[in-house]
Design a protein around this motif. Structure first.
Motif, PDB file in Angstrom:
ATOM      1  N   GLU A  48       0.828  -1.198   0.000  1.00 20.70           N
ATOM      2  CA  GLU A  48       0.000   0.000   0.000  1.00 20.70           C
ATOM      3  C   GLU A  48       0.870   1.259   0.000  1.00 20.70           C
ATOM      4  O   GLU A  48       1.939   1.292   0.592  1.00 20.70           O
ATOM      5  N   PRO A  49       0.404   2.332  -0.647  1.00 22.30           N
ATOM      6  CA  PRO A  49       1.228   3.538  -0.778  1.00 22.30           C
ATOM      7  C   PRO A  49       1.139   4.463   0.426  1.00 22.30           C
ATOM      8  O   PRO A  49       0.280   4.311   1.291  1.00 22.30           O
ATOM      9  N   PHE A  50       2.055   5.409   0.460  1.00 22.46           N
ATOM     10  CA  PHE A  50       2.006   6.494   1.434  1.00 22.46           C
ATOM     11  C   PHE A  50       2.837   7.660   0.892  1.00 22.46           C
ATOM     12  O   PHE A  50       3.637   7.482  -0.029  1.00 22.46           O
ATOM     13  N   THR A  51       2.630   8.838   1.467  1.00 21.12           N
ATOM     14  CA  THR A  51       3.426  10.006   1.070  1.00 21.12           C
ATOM     15  C   THR A  51       3.989  10.690   2.317  1.00 21.12           C
ATOM     16  O   THR A  51       3.397  10.622   3.403  1.00 21.12           O
ATOM     17  N   VAL A  52       5.141  11.317   2.152  1.00 23.16           N
ATOM     18  CA  VAL A  52       5.772  12.116   3.215  1.00 23.16           C
ATOM     19  C   VAL A  52       6.017  13.499   2.610  1.00 23.16           C
ATOM     20  O   VAL A  52       6.777  13.626   1.634  1.00 23.16           O
TER      21      VAL A  52
END
Length: 430
Positions: free
Chosen positions: A356-360
């Motif tokens: 699953e993706p994520f952003t910072v």
């Protein structure tokens, strides 16, 4: 050059990455997410080709990679799927994981086609991650990686009857007479280099497949000569025709030869030496006077009490060959085929990773504030009790192992800055 072993590297295709984009239309001030999904990676497939009988091709091409899926694009466009890679092998090929030697699959009998490595799924575009709370998701799912292995291909010839005996006793001559095979025939004092196969057609009866198994000399089971390389081709045969030079044209004793070869078979695998045997006493056309009757009688007196019939033949003139073949067919009919299949030992495990993706990101609105979000973060927070010591330790480890701390540092986070995650906020300290 005949090859019955090969080492190759195989890989299924990686799934294409999902795309991040937003609708940009006239008179639509804030279009929603419309990033498309990535395409699926291609499968790595093994397929039996009955026209092949060696692994020669794999000496020159050692990498077989399926195509990667294309990434998604804007306007919800789906990326193209990667092309499958079909690897064609001769019947009787066993595929082993190289380092463990364990069997992955046996491409024999009914197993004509097998998807060995499945391609990775394509990642979801950001259109899938819009929620009432997050209407402009800036992340998409990466494609799942393909699976890569080094494997050893090993060919074990599939034949009903195996033709064994010392070099230069006439095996190739017999095979060329009774089948459509075209082995090289000459007065070799060493051995045929290829296991030659042919189909025997019998008048008024079903035919059978016969293979000339080369390399059998004294010490073959211990790796002397080429025996150790070719003995494996006997493993699937049901009947052995043991051929000897009855006329001793090269000064060899046929009885000693039979015992020597049987000793090698037993040393390799005991059950092989116990399979039904027929002795083909060849080169009877080379006898003079009454010598033939004496030699054949001696062979019969020695081996027929052991249940091994003796057939005097001449592979050159064809004398006695018909009787030999029909007797072999009779034994085959009495011993129904027990398919020798090598059972699966190695389980291919798909890569285990959080997909699953994520952003910072650094906040553009608040100084010293960084925002971490995405389905993987949301899922982690949902099953982590941050009020417990162990839960908070897991949380910190999650940030490190997923590269979140590293990304925060690359964005210039300093001690005392704030990290926000779905309504939670933390002060950053090294």
């Amino acid at each position: 050059m005949f090859a019955d072993r090969a080492v190759i590297r195989i890989r299924s295709g990686k799934g294409g990455d999902g795309h991040v984009s937003f609708r940009r239309e006239k008179y639509v001030a804030n279009g929603g997410p419309d990033g498309g999904d990535g395409g699926r990676g291609g499968d790595l497939i093994f397929e039996v080709d009955t026209g092949l009988n060696t692994l020669n091709e794999f000496r020159y091409n050692r990498k077989y990679f399926a195509g990667d899926g294309e990434p998604g694009s804007k306007k919800r466009c789906h990326g193209a799927d990667g092309a499958d890679m079909v690897v064609k092998v001769p019947p009787g090929t066993i595929i082993r994981e190289l380092h463990s030697g364990q069997v992955i699959t046996d491409m024999s009998y009914e197993n004509k086609r097998e998807v060995l490595l499945k391609g990775g799924n394509g990642g979801k575009g950001n259109q899938h991650y819009a929620t009432p709370a997050m209407q402009v998701p800036k992340y998409a799912q990466p494609g799942k990686p393909g699976i890569e292995l080094e494997v050893q291909l090993e060919l074990k010839v599939i034949a009903d009857v195996g033709l064994v005996g010392f070099p230069n006793v006439g095996k190739s001559t017999l095979l060329s007479r009774v089948t459509n095979a075209q082995p090289k025939i000459a007065n070799y004092h060493f051995t045929t280099l290829n296991p030659n196969l042919g189909v025997v057609d019998l008048e008024g009866a079903d035919g059978f497949v016969i293979a000339d198994i080369p390399g059998l000399i004294e010490g073959a089971s211990e790796g002397i000569g080429l025996g150790h390389e070719f003995l494996r081709h006997i493993e699937r045969t049901r009947v052995l025709i043991h051929m000897v030079d009855a006329a001793s044209t090269e000064g060899r004793d046929p009885i000693e030869d039979i015992y020597a070869i049987n000793k090698e078979l037993e040393a390799y695998k005991e059950d092989i030496a116990k399979r039904p045997q027929i002795i083909a006493a060849n080169k009877i056309d080379c006898f003079y006077g009454d010598e033939k009757e004496s030699v054949i009688s001696h062979l019969k007196e020695t081996f027929e009490p052991q249940g091994i019939p003796v057939f005097p033949i001449s592979a050159v003139t064809g004398e006695g060959v018909r009787e030999l073949l029909f007797h072999a067919k009779h034994i085959l009919d009495e011993h129904p085929e027990e398919k020798k299949i090598f059972e699966k030992e190695y389980e291919i495990v798909e890569p285990d990773f959080a997909n699953e993706p994520f952003t910072v990101e650094k906040s553009e609105e608040e100084e010293g504030v960084f925002v971490v979000e995405g389905p993987r973060i949301e899922r982690m927070l949902g099953y982590t009790n941050l009020d417990s010591e162990k839960g908070f330790e897991f949380f910190q480890k999650f940030l490190k192992t997923n590269g979140i701390l590293e990304q925060l540092e690359e964005l210039g986070i300093e001690e005392g800055d704030t990290v926000k995650m779905y309504g939670l906020q933390f002060d950053y300290y090294k």
